[in-house]
Design a protein around this motif. Structure first.
Motif, PDB file in Angstrom:
ATOM      1  N   ASN A  19     -18.718 -32.788 -42.956  1.00 37.61           N
ATOM      2  CA  ASN A  19     -18.750 -34.078 -43.648  1.00 37.61           C
ATOM      3  C   ASN A  19     -17.649 -34.739 -42.589  1.00 37.61           C
ATOM      4  OD1 ASN A  19     -18.965 -33.256 -46.796  1.00 37.61           O
ATOM      5  ND2 ASN A  19     -17.778 -32.091 -46.079  1.00 37.61           N
ATOM      6  N   LEU A  20     -18.406 -35.814 -42.957  1.00 39.67           N
ATOM      7  CA  LEU A  20     -17.871 -37.181 -40.907  1.00 39.67           C
ATOM      8  C   LEU A  20     -16.788 -38.377 -42.047  1.00 39.67           C
ATOM      9  CD1 LEU A  20     -18.436 -38.107 -39.112  1.00 39.67           C
ATOM     10  CD2 LEU A  20     -19.888 -39.948 -39.987  1.00 39.67           C
ATOM     11  N   LYS A  21     -15.105 -37.654 -42.262  1.00 35.96           N
ATOM     12  CA  LYS A  21     -14.729 -38.906 -41.708  1.00 35.96           C
ATOM     13  C   LYS A  21     -14.177 -39.463 -40.530  1.00 35.96           C
ATOM     14  CE  LYS A  21     -13.571 -36.469 -45.371  1.00 35.96           C
ATOM     15  NZ  LYS A  21     -13.574 -36.532 -46.145  1.00 35.96           N
ATOM     16  N   SER A  22     -13.747 -40.675 -40.404  1.00 35.73           N
ATOM     17  CA  SER A  22     -13.269 -41.701 -39.521  1.00 35.73           C
ATOM     18  C   SER A  22     -13.215 -41.210 -38.246  1.00 35.73           C
ATOM     19  CB  SER A  22     -11.855 -42.538 -40.080  1.00 35.73           C
ATOM     20  OG  SER A  22     -10.978 -42.292 -40.037  1.00 35.73           O
ATOM     21  N   SER A  23     -12.559 -40.379 -37.843  1.00 32.15           N
ATOM     22  CA  SER A  23     -12.517 -39.813 -36.526  1.00 32.15           C
ATOM     23  C   SER A  23     -12.303 -38.456 -36.327  1.00 32.15           C
ATOM     24  CB  SER A  23     -11.041 -40.282 -36.234  1.00 32.15           C
ATOM     25  OG  SER A  23      -9.854 -39.560 -36.995  1.00 32.15           O
TER      26      SER A  23
ATOM     27  N   THR B 217     -15.923 -26.033 -45.976  1.00 28.92           N
ATOM     28  CA  THR B 217     -16.034 -24.265 -45.919  1.00 28.92           C
ATOM     29  C   THR B 217     -15.203 -22.685 -45.360  1.00 28.92           C
ATOM     30  OG1 THR B 217     -18.294 -24.951 -47.004  1.00 28.92           O
ATOM     31  CG2 THR B 217     -17.496 -22.459 -46.535  1.00 28.92           C
ATOM     32  N   LEU B 218     -15.103 -23.407 -44.248  1.00 37.23           N
ATOM     33  CA  LEU B 218     -13.743 -22.504 -43.735  1.00 37.23           C
ATOM     34  C   LEU B 218     -12.693 -23.410 -43.191  1.00 37.23           C
ATOM     35  CD1 LEU B 218     -16.315 -22.102 -40.539  1.00 37.23           C
ATOM     36  CD2 LEU B 218     -15.993 -20.739 -42.450  1.00 37.23           C
ATOM     37  N   ASN B 219     -12.200 -24.917 -43.965  1.00 42.19           N
ATOM     38  CA  ASN B 219     -10.770 -25.501 -44.038  1.00 42.19           C
ATOM     39  C   ASN B 219     -10.629 -26.055 -42.321  1.00 42.19           C
ATOM     40  OD1 ASN B 219      -9.022 -26.588 -44.579  1.00 42.19           O
ATOM     41  ND2 ASN B 219      -7.742 -24.945 -45.572  1.00 42.19           N
ATOM     42  N   LYS B 220     -11.512 -26.691 -41.975  1.00 45.87           N
ATOM     43  CA  LYS B 220     -11.425 -27.110 -40.428  1.00 45.87           C
ATOM     44  C   LYS B 220     -11.648 -28.060 -40.307  1.00 45.87           C
ATOM     45  CE  LYS B 220     -11.773 -22.411 -38.231  1.00 45.87           C
ATOM     46  NZ  LYS B 220     -11.302 -22.343 -37.317  1.00 45.87           N
ATOM     47  N   THR B 221     -11.587 -28.708 -39.385  1.00 49.95           N
ATOM     48  CA  THR B 221     -11.973 -30.496 -38.523  1.00 49.95           C
ATOM     49  C   THR B 221     -12.032 -29.951 -37.143  1.00 49.95           C
ATOM     50  OG1 THR B 221      -9.629 -30.582 -38.648  1.00 49.95           O
ATOM     51  CG2 THR B 221     -10.445 -31.302 -39.907  1.00 49.95           C
ATOM     52  N   PHE B 222     -12.850 -31.175 -36.826  1.00 47.36           N
ATOM     53  CA  PHE B 222     -13.018 -30.800 -35.006  1.00 47.36           C
ATOM     54  C   PHE B 222     -12.578 -32.760 -34.564  1.00 47.36           C
ATOM     55  CE2 PHE B 222     -15.437 -27.764 -37.883  1.00 47.36           C
ATOM     56  CZ  PHE B 222     -15.183 -26.480 -36.332  1.00 47.36           C
ATOM     57  N   LYS B 223     -12.451 -32.409 -33.805  1.00 47.96           N
ATOM     58  CA  LYS B 223     -12.656 -34.144 -33.110  1.00 47.96           C
ATOM     59  C   LYS B 223     -14.047 -34.300 -32.311  1.00 47.96           C
ATOM     60  CE  LYS B 223      -7.563 -33.747 -32.544  1.00 47.96           C
ATOM     61  NZ  LYS B 223      -6.721 -33.313 -30.990  1.00 47.96           N
ATOM     62  N   PRO B 224     -13.980 -35.668 -31.876  1.00 46.80           N
ATOM     63  CA  PRO B 224     -15.412 -36.020 -31.525  1.00 46.80           C
ATOM     64  C   PRO B 224     -15.475 -34.782 -29.923  1.00 46.80           C
ATOM     65  CG  PRO B 224     -14.098 -37.264 -31.869  1.00 46.80           C
ATOM     66  CD  PRO B 224     -13.397 -36.767 -32.407  1.00 46.80           C
TER      67      PRO B 224
ATOM     68  N   CYS C 240     -16.314 -24.546 -30.212  1.00 48.06           N
ATOM     69  CA  CYS C 240     -16.484 -22.583 -31.012  1.00 48.06           C
ATOM     70  C   CYS C 240     -17.116 -21.559 -31.396  1.00 48.06           C
ATOM     71  CB  CYS C 240     -14.941 -22.314 -31.755  1.00 48.06           C
ATOM     72  SG  CYS C 240     -15.213 -22.851 -33.138  1.00 48.06           S
ATOM     73  N   GLY C 241     -18.592 -22.067 -31.636  1.00 50.46           N
ATOM     74  CA  GLY C 241     -20.047 -21.867 -31.265  1.00 50.46           C
ATOM     75  C   GLY C 241     -20.103 -22.123 -33.555  1.00 50.46           C
ATOM     76  N   ILE C 242     -20.000 -22.717 -34.038  1.00 49.59           N
ATOM     77  CA  ILE C 242     -19.828 -22.636 -35.544  1.00 49.59           C
ATOM     78  C   ILE C 242     -20.830 -23.942 -35.403  1.00 49.59           C
ATOM     79  CG2 ILE C 242     -19.501 -24.151 -37.917  1.00 49.59           C
ATOM     80  CD1 ILE C 242     -16.178 -22.913 -37.455  1.00 49.59           C
ATOM     81  N   LYS C 243     -22.343 -23.471 -36.307  1.00 46.46           N
ATOM     82  CA  LYS C 243     -23.666 -24.268 -36.355  1.00 46.46           C
ATOM     83  C   LYS C 243     -23.620 -24.766 -37.677  1.00 46.46           C
ATOM     84  CE  LYS C 243     -27.014 -23.446 -33.992  1.00 46.46           C
ATOM     85  NZ  LYS C 243     -27.599 -22.127 -33.566  1.00 46.46           N
TER      86      LYS C 243
END
Length: 100
Positions: free
Chosen positions: A24-28, A34-41, A71-74
């Motif tokens: 899901n795309l958030k502003s930043s 599903t994994l309860n993770k977020t990723f910065k650009p 970290c390899g999540i696709k």
């Protein structure tokens, strides 16, 4: 790059290639609930993207991103584009920028 007639066809094909998580795309950030993770650009790359135009309504336009994290999540991100796309930070816009 292979082309697809429908968004569903593209999603199914990319899932067989290992892009199994939903982003899901958030502003930043990019979020994987599903994994309860977020990723910065700086923590992911767009491997490929596909644009889809609505047949009868321009409001139905969307884009599919096939993304891999550091970290390899696709996974896949489906988003609207044009005037109805979500507001994003400049860094996120640059990361998802479509160059022709």
């Amino acid at each position: 790059m292979r082309s697809y007639d429908t968004l569903t066809e593209a999603i199914n094909s990319k899932q067989t290639e290992g892009y199994t998580f939903d982003f899901n795309l958030k502003s930043s950030i990019l979020e994987c609930k599903t994994l309860n993770k977020t990723f910065k650009p700086n923590e992911f790359n767009v491997d490929v993207f596909y644009r889809f135009e609505g047949d009868s309504n321009p409001d139905d336009s969307s884009i599919l991103y096939a993304i891999q994290t550091a970290c390899g999540i696709k996974g896949l991100l489906v988003d609207a584009y044009g005037v109805y796309s979500d507001s994003l930070t400049a860094e996120m816009i640059q990361k998802l920028k479509i160059s022709h």
